[in-house]
Motif scaffolding. Structure first.
Motif, PDB file in Angstrom:
ATOM      1  N   VAL A 233      30.554   2.122   2.051  1.00  0.00           N
ATOM      2  CA  VAL A 233      30.523   3.158   3.084  1.00  0.00           C
ATOM      3  C   VAL A 233      31.801   3.052   3.907  1.00  0.00           C
ATOM      4  CG1 VAL A 233      29.378   3.876   5.229  1.00  0.00           C
ATOM      5  CG2 VAL A 233      28.013   3.237   3.224  1.00  0.00           C
TER       6      VAL A 233
ATOM      7  N   SER B  47      28.623  -1.931   1.207  1.00  0.00           N
ATOM      8  CA  SER B  47      27.848  -0.855   0.587  1.00  0.00           C
ATOM      9  C   SER B  47      28.725   0.317   0.155  1.00  0.00           C
ATOM     10  CB  SER B  47      26.779  -0.352   1.566  1.00  0.00           C
ATOM     11  OG  SER B  47      25.903  -1.392   1.938  1.00  0.00           O
TER      12      SER B  47
ATOM     13  N   LYS C 155      16.910   1.579   2.781  1.00  0.00           N
ATOM     14  CA  LYS C 155      17.745   2.751   3.061  1.00  0.00           C
ATOM     15  C   LYS C 155      18.667   2.586   4.263  1.00  0.00           C
ATOM     16  CE  LYS C 155      14.147   5.998   1.483  1.00  0.00           C
ATOM     17  NZ  LYS C 155      13.275   7.106   1.933  1.00  0.00           N
TER      18      LYS C 155
ATOM     19  N   LYS D 244      23.614  -2.480   0.686  1.00  0.00           N
ATOM     20  CA  LYS D 244      22.893  -1.822  -0.402  1.00  0.00           C
ATOM     21  C   LYS D 244      22.828  -2.786  -1.591  1.00  0.00           C
ATOM     22  CE  LYS D 244      23.433   2.262  -3.374  1.00  0.00           C
ATOM     23  NZ  LYS D 244      24.342   3.397  -3.685  1.00  0.00           N
TER      24      LYS D 244
ATOM     25  N   ASP E  58      22.501   3.261   4.616  1.00  0.00           N
ATOM     26  CA  ASP E  58      23.035   4.632   4.569  1.00  0.00           C
ATOM     27  C   ASP E  58      23.107   5.210   5.983  1.00  0.00           C
ATOM     28  OD1 ASP E  58      23.512   7.338   4.280  1.00  0.00           O
ATOM     29  OD2 ASP E  58      21.904   7.695   2.829  1.00  0.00           O
TER      30      ASP E  58
ATOM     31  N   TYR F 261      21.031   8.372   6.679  1.00  0.00           N
ATOM     32  CA  TYR F 261      19.591   8.134   6.808  1.00  0.00           C
ATOM     33  C   TYR F 261      19.262   7.574   8.187  1.00  0.00           C
ATOM     34  CZ  TYR F 261      15.012   6.016   6.349  1.00  0.00           C
ATOM     35  OH  TYR F 261      13.710   5.653   6.574  1.00  0.00           O
TER      36      TYR F 261
END
Length: 284
Positions: free
Chosen positions: A195, A193, A163, A155, A166, A169
Motif C-alpha cells: 500500500v 502490504s 481486512k 496483508k 486495506d 476498508y
C-alpha cells in the motif's frame, strides 16, 4: 489551529501539546513494544535516551525492574497508573497513547479500556476492532473525549479474512463516525502490504489519529525487516511531508522491531532523521 488539535478540541478541549514534547515540530517518541524484553520503566528510560519525547504503552508490559508482576493493563490500579505518570514526568516524557489494545465485545470491558486511558492521560488508543464494534467505540470516544486509531498488520495469504491492512476498508468503517475516530497509520505495515503510505494518509485526512513510523527493506513482503528511517523503501520523507501538509498534530511512535536487546542507537538515528528532515525542509 492545527487540524489534529482542532479535532481533539471539539469536546472538553484538550490543550495543544507543547514544544518540549516535539522533535522537528512533530510529537515524537517510541512505541514501548520495541522494548518488550524490558519493563515499562525501562522502555521510558530507553525512549528518553534515544531522544524521544513521548511514550505509547502496549498491553501487558511488566511495570518495573522492582515489580515485574504488575502489568500495564486496563485493569491496572490507580497506584500503578500514578507510578507510570510519575516516571514519565521524571524523564520529561508525555504519555500519549495505549495500544494495540483489543477492545472487549461487552460494553463494561470496552469501557474499562477507555477509563484506563482517561486516567493515564492519553489522547488516543490504538485498536484493531471488528466491524460490529464500531458503534460502541464511537460512543465511548465521544463520552471520554479520547481518540481511537485503527491499526493494521500486514496483508497475509494465510489470513484472507483480515481486512484492516486495506485503508479503503478502514475508512469505510470510520467515515461516518466522530472525527476523533480514524487511523493509526502504520506506514511500515502498509508498505509490507504493498500500500502506498502517502496515498493512504490522504484517504484519512483529518482522521489520522497517530502514526507508527518505521522503514523496511522490501515492499509487499509481510516479513520485510525493519531498518533505520531513510535506509529502506518506505517513503519516509513523503510521509512526513504529507503529515505536515495535513497539519497533523497527533503522536508519531517510532517502531524499530529488530535487535531487541540493543535498539537505542538505531532508534536515536530514527529520531535524528526526523530532526534532520525538519532542519532541511524548514519550519512548518
Amino acid at each position: 489551529v492545527a487540524m489534529g488539535v482542532f479535532v481533539l478540541q471539539t469536546n472538553a478541549a484538550q490543550p495543544p501539546i507543547g514544544p518540549e514534547y516535539r522533535v522537528g515540530g512533530f510529537v515524537l517518541g517510541c512505541q514501548a513494544y520495541m522494548f518488550h524484553r524490558f519493563t515499562a520503566f525501562e522502555a521510558m528510560e530507553k525512549t528518553a535516551a534515544a531522544g524521544g519525547k513521548t511514550i505509547e504503552f502496549y498491553p501487558s508490559q511488566p511495570l518495573s525492574p522492582d515489580d515485574r508482576t504488575t502489568k500495564v493493563v486496563p485493569s491496572a490500579s490507580d497506584d500503578t497508573i500514578e507510578k507510570l505518570k510519575a516516571k514519565a514526568k521524571q524523564l520529561g516524557l508525555l504519555i500519549v497513547n495505549f495500544g494495540v489494545v483489543a477492545i472487549p465485545k461487552d460494553e463494561a470491558g470496552a469501557r474499562q479500556v477507555f477509563e484506563f486511558a482517561k486516567k493515564l492521560g492519553v489522547r488516543a488508543i490504538t485498536i484493531e476492532p471488528s466491524a460490529d464494534q464500531i458503534d460502541l467505540i464511537d460512543r465511548l470516544i465521544k463520552e471520554y473525549n479520547i481518540g481511537a486509531g485503527i491499526h493494521c498488520h500486514p496483508k497475509r495469504a494465510s489470513h484472507p479474512d483480515y481486512k484492516l491492512w486495506d485503508p479503503n476498508y478502514v475508512f469505510s468503517l470510520v467515515k461516518n463516525c466522530d472525527p476523533r475516530f480514524g487511523v493509526c497509520a502504520d506506514v511500515g505495515h502498509w508498505t509490507r502490504s504493498n500500500v502506498d503510505a502517502v496515498a493512504a494518509l490522504k484517504i484519512f485526512e483529518g482522521r489520522v489519529i497517530s502514526v507508527h513510523l518505521k522503514d523496511i527493506v522490501e515492499s509487499g513482503n509481510p516479513e520485510a525487516t525493519d531498518v533505520p528511517l531513510g535506509l529502506g523503501v518506505t517513503n519516509v520523507k513523503g510521509i512526513l511531508r504529507e503529515l505536515r501538509r495535513q497539519k497533523f498534530d497527533g503522536n508519531i511512535s517510532i517502531e524499530y522491531e529488530r535487535d531487541w536487546e540493543n535498539t537505542v542507537p538505531d532508534i536515536a538515528q530514527c529520531v535524528g532523521y526526523v530532526r534532520g528532515f525538519a532542519d532541511a525542509e524548514g519550519k512548518p
